[in-house]
Design a protein around this motif. Structure first.
Motif, PDB file in Angstrom:
ATOM      1  N   ALA A 130      12.792   3.303  -7.159  1.00 41.53           N
ATOM      2  CA  ALA A 130      13.865   2.309  -7.095  1.00 41.53           C
ATOM      3  C   ALA A 130      14.172   1.934  -5.652  1.00 41.53           C
ATOM      4  N   HIS A 131      14.235   2.924  -4.773  1.00 33.50           N
ATOM      5  CA  HIS A 131      14.456   2.639  -3.358  1.00 33.50           C
ATOM      6  C   HIS A 131      13.340   1.755  -2.809  1.00 33.50           C
ATOM      7  N   GLY A 132      12.108   2.089  -3.170  1.00 35.36           N
ATOM      8  CA  GLY A 132      10.969   1.309  -2.697  1.00 35.36           C
ATOM      9  C   GLY A 132      11.008  -0.126  -3.187  1.00 35.36           C
ATOM     10  N   GLN A 166       0.835  -1.195   0.000  1.00 32.61           N
ATOM     11  CA  GLN A 166       0.000   0.000   0.000  1.00 32.61           C
ATOM     12  C   GLN A 166       0.873   1.249   0.000  1.00 32.61           C
ATOM     13  N   ALA A 167       1.973   1.210   0.751  1.00 27.35           N
ATOM     14  CA  ALA A 167       2.895   2.347   0.767  1.00 27.35           C
ATOM     15  C   ALA A 167       3.538   2.559  -0.603  1.00 27.35           C
ATOM     16  N   LEU A 168       3.868   1.451  -1.285  1.00 24.29           N
ATOM     17  CA  LEU A 168       4.442   1.568  -2.623  1.00 24.29           C
ATOM     18  C   LEU A 168       3.400   2.093  -3.611  1.00 24.29           C
ATOM     19  N   ILE A 169       2.162   1.678  -3.445  1.00 19.13           N
ATOM     20  CA  ILE A 169       1.077   2.181  -4.296  1.00 19.13           C
ATOM     21  C   ILE A 169       0.944   3.695  -4.130  1.00 19.13           C
ATOM     22  N   ASP A 170       0.980   4.141  -2.873  1.00 17.66           N
ATOM     23  CA  ASP A 170       0.856   5.576  -2.606  1.00 17.66           C
ATOM     24  C   ASP A 170       2.009   6.348  -3.255  1.00 17.66           C
ATOM     25  N   LYS A 171       3.219   5.816  -3.139  1.00 19.41           N
ATOM     26  CA  LYS A 171       4.383   6.486  -3.709  1.00 19.41           C
ATOM     27  C   LYS A 171       4.314   6.487  -5.241  1.00 19.41           C
ATOM     28  N   ALA A 172       3.962   5.333  -5.800  1.00 15.27           N
ATOM     29  CA  ALA A 172       3.901   5.214  -7.261  1.00 15.27           C
ATOM     30  C   ALA A 172       2.804   6.079  -7.862  1.00 15.27           C
ATOM     31  N   THR A 173       1.719   6.278  -7.120  1.00 20.68           N
ATOM     32  CA  THR A 173       0.626   7.123  -7.612  1.00 20.68           C
ATOM     33  C   THR A 173       1.108   8.542  -7.851  1.00 20.68           C
ATOM     34  N   LEU A 190      11.972  -5.846  -2.467  1.00 18.28           N
ATOM     35  CA  LEU A 190      12.719  -7.041  -2.862  1.00 18.28           C
ATOM     36  C   LEU A 190      13.271  -7.764  -1.635  1.00 18.28           C
ATOM     37  N   MET A 191      13.782  -7.008  -0.666  1.00 15.26           N
ATOM     38  CA  MET A 191      14.261  -7.634   0.574  1.00 15.26           C
ATOM     39  C   MET A 191      13.140  -8.421   1.242  1.00 15.26           C
ATOM     40  N   ALA A 192      11.956  -7.815   1.291  1.00 13.09           N
ATOM     41  CA  ALA A 192      10.814  -8.484   1.919  1.00 13.09           C
ATOM     42  C   ALA A 192      10.401  -9.722   1.138  1.00 13.09           C
ATOM     43  N   GLU A 193      10.379  -9.619  -0.193  1.00 10.09           N
ATOM     44  CA  GLU A 193       9.939 -10.754  -1.011  1.00 10.09           C
ATOM     45  C   GLU A 193      10.945 -11.904  -0.983  1.00 10.09           C
ATOM     46  N   LEU A 194      12.228 -11.605  -0.890  1.00 10.95           N
ATOM     47  CA  LEU A 194      13.225 -12.669  -0.753  1.00 10.95           C
ATOM     48  C   LEU A 194      12.972 -13.464   0.527  1.00 10.95           C
ATOM     49  N   THR A 195      12.707 -12.748   1.610  1.00  8.14           N
ATOM     50  CA  THR A 195      12.400 -13.405   2.879  1.00  8.14           C
ATOM     51  C   THR A 195      11.096 -14.171   2.789  1.00  8.14           C
TER      52      THR A 195
END
Length: 248
Positions: free
Chosen positions: A185-187, A109-116, A192-197
């Protein structure tokens, strides 16, 4: 905010003030503990290692897996112990995944907000709908794990030790996503760190569930595992596209 990497007045490095480097080094040497260096020239670290060892030896565990809150749960726990299994390990890891999937919903949701906002400044390799789909799957996975805990007689609202540790470990990822200064890119790097885990953790949870003989849980768990593996591939590809596109 510009969604790109750029040169600026960054004065954090020693090269920004070469005349002060020598005095900085002298000051640092004066403040450092005088310990015999190892063969590679680094301090041996025995003092801090001794303190850490003392704390590790005396510390209690982060927490415990709660006792079953239902008669069925208590019966299943006793039965599993009679079979030589440790159901608390499975419950602990289920609690971890539930907490992590809940965090995953918030991360996307945070990435959605940033990407918007930032998506209007450049062409992104994904759409808001792509992110919403993954967010929905993270929420679905959370409900799958909550249902599994309930079916085992465990309390889905309890925070298990592994869930506690997982929450602490993922705090930095959330901070990156919610920082207004970070770019897409930072997001994506944080995601990616979260998805690897998440991907590896679902693979481990499926193996642990198989070992525990909880076959009825496996179809949903394997579907969640496949989803997470797909998320990992997508995020990895999106990040590569953004970074290589910016560096071109």
């Amino acid at each position: 905010m510009e969604n790109t990497t750029e040169l600026g007045f960054n004065r954090t490095g020693a090269q920004s003030s070469p005349l002060s480097v020598h005095s900085m080094q002298i000051y640092a040497d004066e403040q450092s503990p005088h310990a015999a260096p190892t063969s590679d020239g680094m301090p041996d670290g025995k003092a801090i290692a001794s303190v850490r060892s003392l704390y590790v030896a005396e510390a209690e565990r982060v927490g415990s897996v709660p006792m079953p809150g239902t008669v069925t749960g208590a019966f299943n726990t006793v039965l599993s112990h009679l079979r030589g299994r440790n159901p608390e390990v499975l419950v602990d890891k289920l609690g971890e995944r539930l907490a992590f999937e809940r965090t995953g919903v918030r991360l996307y949701q945070a990435l959605i907000d940033k990407a918007t906002v930032l998506g209007g400044l450049e062409t992104l390799p994904f759409t808001i709908a792509d992110l919403q789909k993954i967010r929905g799957e993270e929420l679905e996975h959370m409900h799958i794990v909550a249902s599994a805990l309930d079916s085992l007689g465990a309390d889905p609202t309890a925070q298990t030790p592994s869930a506690d540790v997982s929450a602490v470990a993922s705090m930095g990822v959330m901070q990156v996503l919610t920082d207004p200064r970070t770019t897409i890119a930072h997001g994506l790097e944080a995601i990616l760190m979260a998805e690897l885990t998440d991907s590896d953790s679902w693979n481990l949870l499926v193996a642990l569930t198989e070992q525990a003989g909880q076959d009825t849980l496996l179809p949903d768990f394997r579907r969640a595992m496949q989803n997470e593996n797909a998320h990992l591939l997508k995020v990895r590809g999106w990040l590569r596209s953004v970074v290589l596109g910016e560096g071109a």
